[in-house]
Motif scaffolding. Structure first.
Motif, PDB file in Angstrom:
ATOM      1  N   SER A   1       0.827  -1.195   0.000  1.00 22.48           N
ATOM      2  CA  SER A   1       0.000   0.000   0.000  1.00 22.48           C
ATOM      3  C   SER A   1       0.867   1.253   0.000  1.00 22.48           C
ATOM      4  CB  SER A   1      -0.887  -0.010   1.254  1.00 22.48           C
ATOM      5  OG  SER A   1      -1.593   1.194   1.373  1.00 22.48           O
ATOM      6  N   GLU A   2       0.353   2.309  -0.615  1.00 23.28           N
ATOM      7  CA  GLU A   2       1.032   3.605  -0.552  1.00 23.28           C
ATOM      8  C   GLU A   2       0.685   4.333   0.738  1.00 23.28           C
ATOM      9  OE1 GLU A   2       0.357   6.014  -3.978  1.00 23.28           O
ATOM     10  OE2 GLU A   2       0.929   4.427  -5.356  1.00 23.28           O
ATOM     11  N   PHE A   3      -0.236   3.788   1.513  1.00 20.32           N
ATOM     12  CA  PHE A   3      -0.666   4.406   2.764  1.00 20.32           C
ATOM     13  C   PHE A   3       0.095   3.742   3.899  1.00 20.32           C
ATOM     14  CE2 PHE A   3      -3.179   5.761   6.280  1.00 20.32           C
ATOM     15  CZ  PHE A   3      -3.766   6.947   5.871  1.00 20.32           C
ATOM     16  N   ASP A   4       1.132   4.419   4.381  1.00 20.21           N
ATOM     17  CA  ASP A   4       2.028   3.881   5.404  1.00 20.21           C
ATOM     18  C   ASP A   4       1.524   4.287   6.789  1.00 20.21           C
ATOM     19  OD1 ASP A   4       4.120   3.191   7.086  1.00 20.21           O
ATOM     20  OD2 ASP A   4       5.657   4.202   5.910  1.00 20.21           O
ATOM     21  N   ILE A   5       1.250   3.300   7.641  1.00 19.43           N
ATOM     22  CA  ILE A   5       0.739   3.591   8.987  1.00 19.43           C
ATOM     23  C   ILE A   5       1.797   3.351  10.064  1.00 19.43           C
ATOM     24  CG2 ILE A   5      -1.675   3.160   8.389  1.00 19.43           C
ATOM     25  CD1 ILE A   5      -1.329   0.368   9.733  1.00 19.43           C
ATOM     26  N   SER A   6       3.070   3.380   9.690  1.00 18.07           N
ATOM     27  CA  SER A   6       4.125   3.052  10.652  1.00 18.07           C
ATOM     28  C   SER A   6       4.312   4.120  11.727  1.00 18.07           C
ATOM     29  CB  SER A   6       5.444   2.761   9.944  1.00 18.07           C
ATOM     30  OG  SER A   6       5.835   3.857   9.154  1.00 18.07           O
ATOM     31  N   ASN A   7       4.044   5.397  11.405  1.00 19.75           N
ATOM     32  CA  ASN A   7       4.099   6.449  12.426  1.00 19.75           C
ATOM     33  C   ASN A   7       3.187   7.603  12.008  1.00 19.75           C
ATOM     34  OD1 ASN A   7       5.586   8.477  10.901  1.00 19.75           O
ATOM     35  ND2 ASN A   7       7.394   7.214  11.194  1.00 19.75           N
ATOM     36  N   MET A   8       3.021   8.551  12.908  1.00 21.85           N
ATOM     37  CA  MET A   8       2.077   9.638  12.649  1.00 21.85           C
ATOM     38  C   MET A   8       2.496  10.501  11.461  1.00 21.85           C
ATOM     39  SD  MET A   8      -0.399   9.174  14.628  1.00 21.85           S
ATOM     40  CE  MET A   8      -0.039   7.437  14.577  1.00 21.85           C
ATOM     41  N   GLY A   9       3.800  10.708  11.273  1.00 24.40           N
ATOM     42  CA  GLY A   9       4.271  11.506  10.144  1.00 24.40           C
ATOM     43  C   GLY A   9       3.878  10.892   8.814  1.00 24.40           C
ATOM     44  N   THR A  10       4.007   9.572   8.699  1.00 21.87           N
ATOM     45  CA  THR A  10       3.647   8.911   7.443  1.00 21.87           C
ATOM     46  C   THR A  10       2.137   8.874   7.247  1.00 21.87           C
ATOM     47  OG1 THR A  10       3.762   6.699   8.455  1.00 21.87           O
ATOM     48  CG2 THR A  10       5.757   7.514   7.354  1.00 21.87           C
ATOM     49  N   ILE A  11       1.400   8.735   8.350  1.00 28.55           N
ATOM     50  CA  ILE A  11      -0.069   8.765   8.256  1.00 28.55           C
ATOM     51  C   ILE A  11      -0.524  10.145   7.799  1.00 28.55           C
ATOM     52  CG2 ILE A  11      -2.215   8.714   9.607  1.00 28.55           C
ATOM     53  CD1 ILE A  11      -0.872   6.464  11.305  1.00 28.55           C
ATOM     54  N   ILE A  12       0.045  11.196   8.398  1.00 30.07           N
ATOM     55  CA  ILE A  12      -0.313  12.567   8.020  1.00 30.07           C
ATOM     56  C   ILE A  12      -0.001  12.811   6.544  1.00 30.07           C
ATOM     57  CG2 ILE A  12       0.320  15.000   8.370  1.00 30.07           C
ATOM     58  CD1 ILE A  12       0.649  14.189  11.419  1.00 30.07           C
ATOM     59  N   ALA A  13       1.189  12.400   6.103  1.00 31.51           N
ATOM     60  CA  ALA A  13       1.578  12.595   4.694  1.00 31.51           C
ATOM     61  C   ALA A  13       0.627  11.860   3.761  1.00 31.51           C
ATOM     62  CB  ALA A  13       3.019  12.129   4.484  1.00 31.51           C
ATOM     63  N   ALA A  14       0.245  10.645   4.129  1.00 34.71           N
ATOM     64  CA  ALA A  14      -0.642   9.855   3.274  1.00 34.71           C
ATOM     65  C   ALA A  14      -2.036  10.473   3.200  1.00 34.71           C
ATOM     66  CB  ALA A  14      -0.715   8.419   3.784  1.00 34.71           C
TER      67      ALA A  14
END
Length: 88
Positions: free
Chosen positions: A65-78
């Protein structure tokens, strides 16, 4: 608008984790915030509803997936990326 999106995402995640929004940093992982898999699903539904977006069902599998949930920064970017795509 990006700061508004970021702040709202942090508010949604903080509510799920029963924390204050300022306790949610870009580096925080869901696990560090005390969010279990069910809580993460509920957070994703809340984000979809808040921003009228569709988060890929395989977001929990970063390699698929292009939606990375590993940390808040990646969630926000996605989420910001999905909101921008919707607006385009």
């Amino acid at each position: 608008m990006t700061d508004t999106i970021k702040n709202r995402i942090k508010e949604i995640i903080a509510e799920q984790a029963m924390l204050e929004p300022d306790q949610v940093t870009d580096e925080s992982t869901p696990e560090e915030l005390g969010i279990d898999s069910l809580g993460l699903v509920e957070s994703i539904f809340a984000l979809e509803e808040e921003f009228d977006i569709s988060i890929p069902f395989n977001a929990n599998e970063p390699s698929k997936s292009e939606f990375d949930i590993s940390n808040m920064g990646t969630i926000i970017a996605a989420v910001e990326r999905l909101v921008a795509q919707k607006a385009a």
